[in-house]
Design a protein around this motif. Structure first.
Motif, mmCIF file in Angstrom:
data_model
loop_
_atom_site.group_PDB
_atom_site.id
_atom_site.type_symbol
_atom_site.label_atom_id
_atom_site.label_comp_id
_atom_site.label_asym_id
_atom_site.label_seq_id
_atom_site.Cartn_x
_atom_site.Cartn_y
_atom_site.Cartn_z
ATOM 1 N N PHE A 1 0.822 -1.204 0.000
ATOM 2 C CA PHE A 1 0.000 0.000 0.000
ATOM 3 C C PHE A 1 0.857 1.255 0.000
ATOM 4 O O PHE A 1 0.596 2.217 -0.727
ATOM 5 C CB PHE A 1 -0.939 -0.002 1.211
ATOM 6 N N HIS A 2 1.904 1.238 0.826
ATOM 7 C CA HIS A 2 2.706 2.467 0.948
ATOM 8 C C HIS A 2 3.432 2.790 -0.369
ATOM 9 O O HIS A 2 3.694 3.958 -0.661
ATOM 10 C CB HIS A 2 3.711 2.343 2.101
ATOM 11 N N PRO B 1 -0.603 -8.134 3.735
ATOM 12 C CA PRO B 1 0.025 -9.125 4.616
ATOM 13 C C PRO B 1 -1.040 -9.892 5.394
ATOM 14 O O PRO B 1 -2.025 -9.295 5.866
ATOM 15 C CB PRO B 1 0.905 -8.281 5.542
ATOM 16 N N PRO B 2 -0.899 -11.219 5.528
ATOM 17 C CA PRO B 2 -1.921 -12.013 6.222
ATOM 18 C C PRO B 2 -2.001 -11.696 7.721
ATOM 19 O O PRO B 2 -3.065 -11.796 8.324
ATOM 20 C CB PRO B 2 -1.467 -13.455 5.980
ATOM 21 N N ASP B 3 -0.885 -11.342 8.340
ATOM 22 C CA ASP B 3 -0.868 -11.022 9.772
ATOM 23 C C ASP B 3 -0.048 -9.762 9.994
ATOM 24 O O ASP B 3 1.085 -9.648 9.517
ATOM 25 C CB ASP B 3 -0.251 -12.173 10.587
ATOM 26 N N VAL B 4 -0.650 -8.801 10.756
ATOM 27 C CA VAL B 4 0.061 -7.565 11.092
ATOM 28 C C VAL B 4 0.153 -7.480 12.621
ATOM 29 O O VAL B 4 -0.871 -7.432 13.308
ATOM 30 C CB VAL B 4 -0.673 -6.323 10.540
ATOM 31 N N GLU B 5 1.371 -7.484 13.152
ATOM 32 C CA GLU B 5 1.573 -7.462 14.600
ATOM 33 C C GLU B 5 2.678 -6.496 14.987
ATOM 34 O O GLU B 5 3.425 -6.022 14.137
ATOM 35 C CB GLU B 5 1.927 -8.882 15.099
ATOM 36 N N ALA C 1 1.665 -3.143 13.357
ATOM 37 C CA ALA C 1 0.257 -2.968 13.710
ATOM 38 C C ALA C 1 0.039 -1.607 14.362
ATOM 39 O O ALA C 1 -0.938 -0.893 14.070
ATOM 40 C CB ALA C 1 -0.193 -4.087 14.639
ATOM 41 N N GLY C 2 0.951 -1.219 15.244
ATOM 42 C CA GLY C 2 0.830 0.078 15.905
ATOM 43 C C GLY C 2 0.905 1.217 14.897
ATOM 44 O O GLY C 2 0.160 2.208 14.995
ATOM 45 N N ALA C 3 1.823 1.083 13.932
ATOM 46 C CA ALA C 3 1.971 2.127 12.922
ATOM 47 C C ALA C 3 0.716 2.236 12.065
ATOM 48 O O ALA C 3 0.286 3.356 11.718
ATOM 49 C CB ALA C 3 3.186 1.841 12.041
ATOM 50 N N LEU C 4 0.096 1.093 11.733
ATOM 51 C CA LEU C 4 -1.119 1.120 10.930
ATOM 52 C C LEU C 4 -2.276 1.749 11.698
ATOM 53 O O LEU C 4 -3.095 2.485 11.132
ATOM 54 C CB LEU C 4 -1.486 -0.294 10.479
ATOM 55 N N GLU C 5 -2.364 1.456 12.981
ATOM 56 C CA GLU C 5 -3.432 2.042 13.787
ATOM 57 C C GLU C 5 -3.267 3.559 13.869
ATOM 58 O O GLU C 5 -4.246 4.309 13.792
ATOM 59 C CB GLU C 5 -3.432 1.422 15.186
ATOM 60 N N ALA C 6 -2.029 3.991 14.014
ATOM 61 C CA ALA C 6 -1.776 5.434 14.067
ATOM 62 C C ALA C 6 -2.124 6.079 12.725
ATOM 63 O O ALA C 6 -2.699 7.186 12.672
ATOM 64 C CB ALA C 6 -0.299 5.696 14.417
ATOM 65 N N TYR C 7 -1.785 5.380 11.641
ATOM 66 C CA TYR C 7 -2.117 5.910 10.319
ATOM 67 C C TYR C 7 -3.626 5.977 10.129
ATOM 68 O O TYR C 7 -4.153 6.975 9.608
ATOM 69 C CB TYR C 7 -1.506 5.038 9.211
ATOM 70 N N ALA C 8 -4.336 4.925 10.563
ATOM 71 C CA ALA C 8 -5.790 4.915 10.405
ATOM 72 C C ALA C 8 -6.426 6.084 11.153
ATOM 73 O O ALA C 8 -7.366 6.728 10.656
ATOM 74 C CB ALA C 8 -6.358 3.589 10.900
#
Length: 394
Positions: free
Chosen positions: A304-305, A362-366, A370-377
């Protein structure tokens, strides 16, 4: 093949099709029978070999529109009484001459002109020449017939088809006799001119006031006689043998395409020209590349990025790799075009490379990801971006 031979052969029956069958039906039936009776599938089977030759002969005539029309007209004419088969009814009672009526002991010319019209405008001079033996055209020698065309198939990889390749093909088919070099005569000897017809291939005979031309029985219409036939081919100039030929497949050939190799088909009898060989190419799919005409297609997985921020991708081509720039904010599924890096074409140029970008999730984000994606969202929502805005009536 001479027209006179067509009268004795039913090519439609040979292929198992109706007389009004379409060109596609004829070719389909011929391909099936040729495959079933091919010498490679029936080694040592003389009956299958004879059947293969007969089907090839029928296909050669019926798959050619001009030859088929001539064949149909010739058989139609002879079916109505044919030249040389009828009898002249003398005296005053009338009779039949070659399928044409005689009234009061006189030949009815109207029937002759009517028959000419039924044959699609046949040459009247030719008809009179056959009837009276002295028409506008004199009988010509019957030359040994050209060999039949052959068909075979080969399979190529995707890269071989697009880049071109030289490959060997192994064929089992009638070919010129290597002992007599196709002449039919024993080495050290040669065919001689037929003394019965003086090399014309036809002889004339008279019946009353009329003359007839017919194939010479001594040389069977060939115009020459072989006194000492070749021991290997028995005078035909042709033997069935297995041979290997090198075939150049041009760049850019497509799946199902037929390639014509002039003179590589079945050998002609007694030195006549060989037929042609048609090679149907089957192309195996490739794991990476696809094709759309002259354009080369490839799908590249991206994150995505990379689409959001932009990047440069290393993409394979037929000639190594090339860098493809992905603009910032590119949407998933977009097609990027690279000019001139596609499939070679007949004009000497190339098609384009079409690169489709597909987001890989990615099948699993941890953890940190995961923290970076939550912040981006969270930041995305704060910016007011809604991926489903104006979607489905929202």
């Amino acid at each position: 093949m001479a027209q006179r031979e067509w009268v004795e052969k039913d090519f439609y029956k040979e292929l198992g099709v109706a007389s009004d069958a379409s060109e596609q039906e004829i070719k389909r039936a011929a391909r099936k029978l040729l495959a079933e009776n091919h010498p490679d599938r029936n080694p040592g089977n003389q009956a299958a070999e004879d059947r293969y030759k007969a089907v090839s002969e029928a296909k050669e005539v019926l798959s050619d529109a001009a030859k088929r029309k001539e064949y149909d007209e010739t058989r139609r004419l002879f079916a109505n009484g044919g030249f040389g088969r009828g009898r002249f009814g003398g005296g005053g009672g009338g009779g039949n001459f070659g399928g044409f009526s005689t009234e009061g002991g006189e030949f009815n010319l109207n029937d002759l002109f009517d028959a000419a019209g039924q044959t699609g405008g046949a040459n009247i001079g030719d008809l009179f020449g056959g009837l009276f033996g002295r028409g506008a055209q004199q009988p010509r020698p019957t030359r040994p017939r050209r060999g039949n065309d052959l068909e075979t198939e080969t399979e190529l990889s995707f890269l071989e088809a697009t880049k071109g390749v030289m490959m060997p093909l192994r064929l089992t088919s009638p070919a010129p006799c290597t002992n007599c070099h196709g002449s039919g005569a024993r080495p050290g000897t040669s065919p001689k001119v037929c003394p019965n017809c003086n090399g014309s291939g036809v002889v004339n005979r008279n019946q009353g006031a009329f003359g007839f031309s017919e194939p010479c029985t001594e040389c069977r219409g060939s115009g020459s006689i072989i006194e000492h036939p070749c021991d290997e081919c028995k005078g035909t100039g042709v033997t069935t043998r297995t041979r290997t030929i090198n075939v150049r497949i041009p760049p850019g050939v497509e799946d199902g395409q037929r390639i014509r190799l002039a003179g590589q088909g079945e050998a002609g009898l007694r030195g006549a020209p060989s037929g042609d060989l048609y090679v149907t190419v089957h192309v195996k799919p490739d794991k990476v590349f696809g094709r759309n005409g002259d354009d080369l297609t490839v799908s590249v997985p991206v994150s995505f990025h990379e689409l959001a921020l932009g990047t440069t991708l290393s993409v394979p081509t037929l000639e190594g790799k090339v860098g493809v720039r992905v603009p910032k904010g590119t949407s998933d599924g977009r097609i990027l075009r690279v000019r001139g890096r596609g499939v070679p074409n007949r004009s000497g140029g190339h098609g384009d490379l079409l690169v489709t970008v597909k987001v890989a999730v990615p099948p699993d984000v941890e953890g940190e990801a995961a923290g970076a994606l939550e912040a981006y969202a969270k930041a995305e929502r704060a910016s007011g971006f809604d991926p489903r805005a104006n979607w489905a009536g929202a």
